[in-house]
Design an enzyme around this catalytic site. Structure first.
Site, mmCIF file in Angstrom:
data_model
loop_
_atom_site.group_PDB
_atom_site.id
_atom_site.type_symbol
_atom_site.label_atom_id
_atom_site.label_comp_id
_atom_site.label_asym_id
_atom_site.label_seq_id
_atom_site.Cartn_x
_atom_site.Cartn_y
_atom_site.Cartn_z
ATOM 1 N N GLY A 128 42.545 29.534 41.354
ATOM 2 C CA GLY A 128 41.868 29.796 40.195
ATOM 3 C C GLY A 128 42.757 30.726 39.272
ATOM 4 O O GLY A 128 42.513 31.502 38.620
ATOM 5 N N ASN A 130 44.474 29.751 36.758
ATOM 6 C CA ASN A 130 44.734 29.461 35.344
ATOM 7 C C ASN A 130 44.089 30.475 34.501
ATOM 8 O O ASN A 130 44.001 30.364 33.312
ATOM 9 C CB ASN A 130 44.225 28.062 35.235
ATOM 10 C CG ASN A 130 42.661 27.834 35.606
ATOM 11 O OD1 ASN A 130 42.239 27.833 36.524
ATOM 12 N ND2 ASN A 130 42.021 27.831 34.414
ATOM 13 N N SER A 131 43.179 31.222 34.776
ATOM 14 C CA SER A 131 42.420 32.012 33.687
ATOM 15 C C SER A 131 41.995 33.590 34.533
ATOM 16 O O SER A 131 42.013 33.578 35.655
ATOM 17 C CB SER A 131 41.005 31.380 33.250
ATOM 18 O OG SER A 131 39.980 31.465 34.315
ATOM 19 N N ILE A 133 41.380 37.141 36.107
ATOM 20 C CA ILE A 133 42.275 37.876 36.963
ATOM 21 C C ILE A 133 43.357 36.922 37.635
ATOM 22 O O ILE A 133 44.344 37.648 37.945
ATOM 23 C CB ILE A 133 41.295 38.457 38.042
ATOM 24 C CG1 ILE A 133 40.296 39.526 37.177
ATOM 25 C CG2 ILE A 133 41.989 39.510 38.919
ATOM 26 C CD1 ILE A 133 39.076 39.754 37.768
ATOM 27 N N GLY A 134 42.711 35.890 38.138
ATOM 28 C CA GLY A 134 43.826 35.111 38.595
ATOM 29 C C GLY A 134 45.159 34.776 37.973
ATOM 30 O O GLY A 134 46.178 34.798 38.276
ATOM 31 N N SER A 257 33.779 41.288 45.586
ATOM 32 C CA SER A 257 33.056 42.115 44.596
ATOM 33 C C SER A 257 32.325 43.022 45.168
ATOM 34 O O SER A 257 31.633 42.830 46.069
ATOM 35 C CB SER A 257 32.208 41.170 43.514
ATOM 36 O OG SER A 257 31.420 41.788 42.592
ATOM 37 N N TYR A 290 25.637 34.229 44.602
ATOM 38 C CA TYR A 290 26.971 34.820 44.103
ATOM 39 C C TYR A 290 27.192 36.071 45.122
ATOM 40 O O TYR A 290 28.121 36.336 45.911
ATOM 41 C CB TYR A 290 27.196 35.394 42.747
ATOM 42 C CG TYR A 290 28.473 36.312 42.255
ATOM 43 C CD1 TYR A 290 29.647 35.056 42.322
ATOM 44 C CD2 TYR A 290 28.583 37.391 42.181
ATOM 45 C CE1 TYR A 290 30.744 36.151 41.868
ATOM 46 C CE2 TYR A 290 29.950 37.895 41.693
ATOM 47 C CZ TYR A 290 30.851 37.240 41.646
ATOM 48 O OH TYR A 290 31.946 37.816 41.219
#
Ligand SMILES: NC(=O)c1ccc[n+]([C@@H]2O[C@H](COP(=O)([O-])OP(=O)(O)OC[C@H]3O[C@@H](n4cnc5c(N)ncnc54)[C@H](OP(=O)(O)O)[C@@H]3O)[C@@H](O)[C@H]2O)c1
Length: 409
Positions: A128, A130-131, A133-134, A257, A290
């Site tokens: 991930g 590409n957007s 925090i990553g 998280s 989540y």
């Protein structure tokens, strides 16, 4: 003389000058100590400055250290044929400064942590990337010379992200590869393509996630939040663990998280329950799914560390920050609303990627793992997240063969 003193060049008046009765000596291995002849005492600290010193280098050419008949260390200058009790290396001493690890906090950015670091011999893989925090994590590593691979579910979004980084620095080595964590087949194919490149893997960041999407089953028959946030990463690490081991010292960072605190994974017998992890539609609550996946992330990181640290691969879990305005809220209007309200008060994405980068490179964490970090600082996760038997239990439950069997039944 006084002119020299006013010019600051009078070295007899230096702060290093010893008070009367003191003498500077050194041990055989070059540590400087101070002897007071009147009080018959010795100490490591300079009597005026309190500083410790050691000799900077070897004895000058032609000198030798010997012991006289009284057992005292003497220095023999073979070239000039003289002997002295004074260690000639004392002319070149350096202060013994203990370099303390730098302290970071919630305001630190990833680029600050990497300042001055050359990562050109490192290969970094970020899911991930590409957007959000990553992306910031990938960008920070790439701008410091690392070869970065973005493992993403959408190749065109990933290539755009790689181009953005290259526009910032044309020498950045960033590459987009297809890896859809919602498909175990895709994860395996990605691992094979990665292995075919015959690269080492020094830093693996398990970052990708979705938050609060509507209930959906993946092609493998698992609830999608659970598979994307946890199971896909679990399989990815299984497939790449031989590469990680060959690249040791290697580090895995699992992005979890703080929301992991608001749930647990145990059934009435105290065992991790797959039905809780991957619930049917009627028992699905998106936020809970989540939170559970994020709890799995920490348990996974701890168990991974336990299993792989003897082979030079460490793992730590991190909380990147609270409610940062990335794309994570996009699945549910209520989340978007809350994230928008919180936006002025939350970390930037550069700050959000700092804890991940810290765990990936901090020299003081070399060889250490099985920990949980927030704001670049070790902190206590929930009681269940720390429980080693839950961690082992989850690992066993999901071990690849069992996951495969689960699908067939
Ligand atoms: N933002 C926060 O406040 C916050 C707080 C605590 C923890 N976190 C954690 O931080 C991490 C990064 O999240 P973020 O906030 O940066 O969110 P984000 O901007 O939505 O990034 C999530 C990334 O995961 C990717 N992804 C989603 N499904 C995937 C799949 N099936 N296969 C491969 N990649 C997939 C997304 O790709 P696409 O772009 O293609 O969708 C995206 O690149 C997550 O682990 C999240 O749980 C975030």
């Amino acid at each position: 003389m006084s002119a020299l003193r006013y010019a600051g060049m009078d070295d007899t008046d230096s702060e290093d000058e010893l008070p009367p009765g003191w003498e500077e000596r050194s041990t055989k291995d070059g540590w400087v100590y101070y002897a007071n002849h009147e009080e018959m005492k010795t100490q490591w600290e300079h009597p005026k400055t309190g500083k410790k010193k050691r000799c900077a280098g070897d004895l000058p050419y032609g000198w030798e250290q010997e012991t006289d008949e009284k057992g005292q260390t003497i220095y023999v200058d073979h070239i000039n044929k003289r002997t002295t009790y004074f260690d000639p290396r004392q002319a070149f001493t350096v202060e013994d400064v203990v370099v303390k690890p730098k302290r970071y906090d919630g305001n630190t950015s990833a680029l600050e942590i990497l300042q001055g670091r050359d990562l050109s011999d490192r290969v970094v893989l970020i899911t991930g990337g590409n957007s959000g925090i990553g992306f910031e994590t990938a960008r920070s590593f790439a701008l410091h010379g690392a070869r970065v691979i973005l493992a993403c579910r959408n190749l065109s979004r990933a290539s755009k992200a790689a181009n953005l980084i290259q526009q910032e620095w044309h020498k950045a080595r960033v590459e987009a590869m297809m890896c859809n964590l919602a498909s175990l087949r895709s994860v395996r194919e990605f691992a094979e393509s990665f292995k075919a490149k015959e690269l080492p893997l020094h830093i693996l960041v398990c970052n990708a996630a979705v938050c609060t999407p509507p209930w959906n089953l993946t092609e493998d028959g698992f609830e999608s939040t659970f598979q994307i946030c946890h199971l896909g990463h679990f399989l990815l690490v299984q497939c790449l663990q031989d590469v990680l081991r060959r690249s040791a010292p290697a580090r895995v960072v699992v992005v979890s998280s703080e929301s992991h605190r608001f749930t647990n994974l145990l059934d009435s017998c105290g065992k991790v329950d797959l039905a809780l992890l991957s619930p049917p539609k009627e028992e699905y609550w998106s936020m809970l799914a989540y939170n559970r996946a994020k709890l799995c992330n920490i348990l996974f990181s701890n168990e991974l560390h336990r299993r792989l640290s003897p082979h030079g691969v460490t793992s730590n879990a991190v909380h990147p920050g609270n409610m940062m305005y990335t794309s994570i809220h996009r699945s549910w209007w209520l989340m978007t609303f809350l994230f928008t309200l919180a936006r002025p008060f939350t970390k930037s994405m550069q700050q959000g990627s700092a804890t991940t980068v810290y765990c990936a490179v901090a020299p003081e964490l070399e060889g250490s793992g099985g920990m949980y970090f927030n704001n670049c600082f070790r902190c206590q996760p929930s009681i269940q997240a720390e429980d080693p038997s839950s961690a082992a239990n989850l690992w066993e439950l999901l071990s690849v063969r069992k996951v495969q069997k689960q699908k067939q039944t």
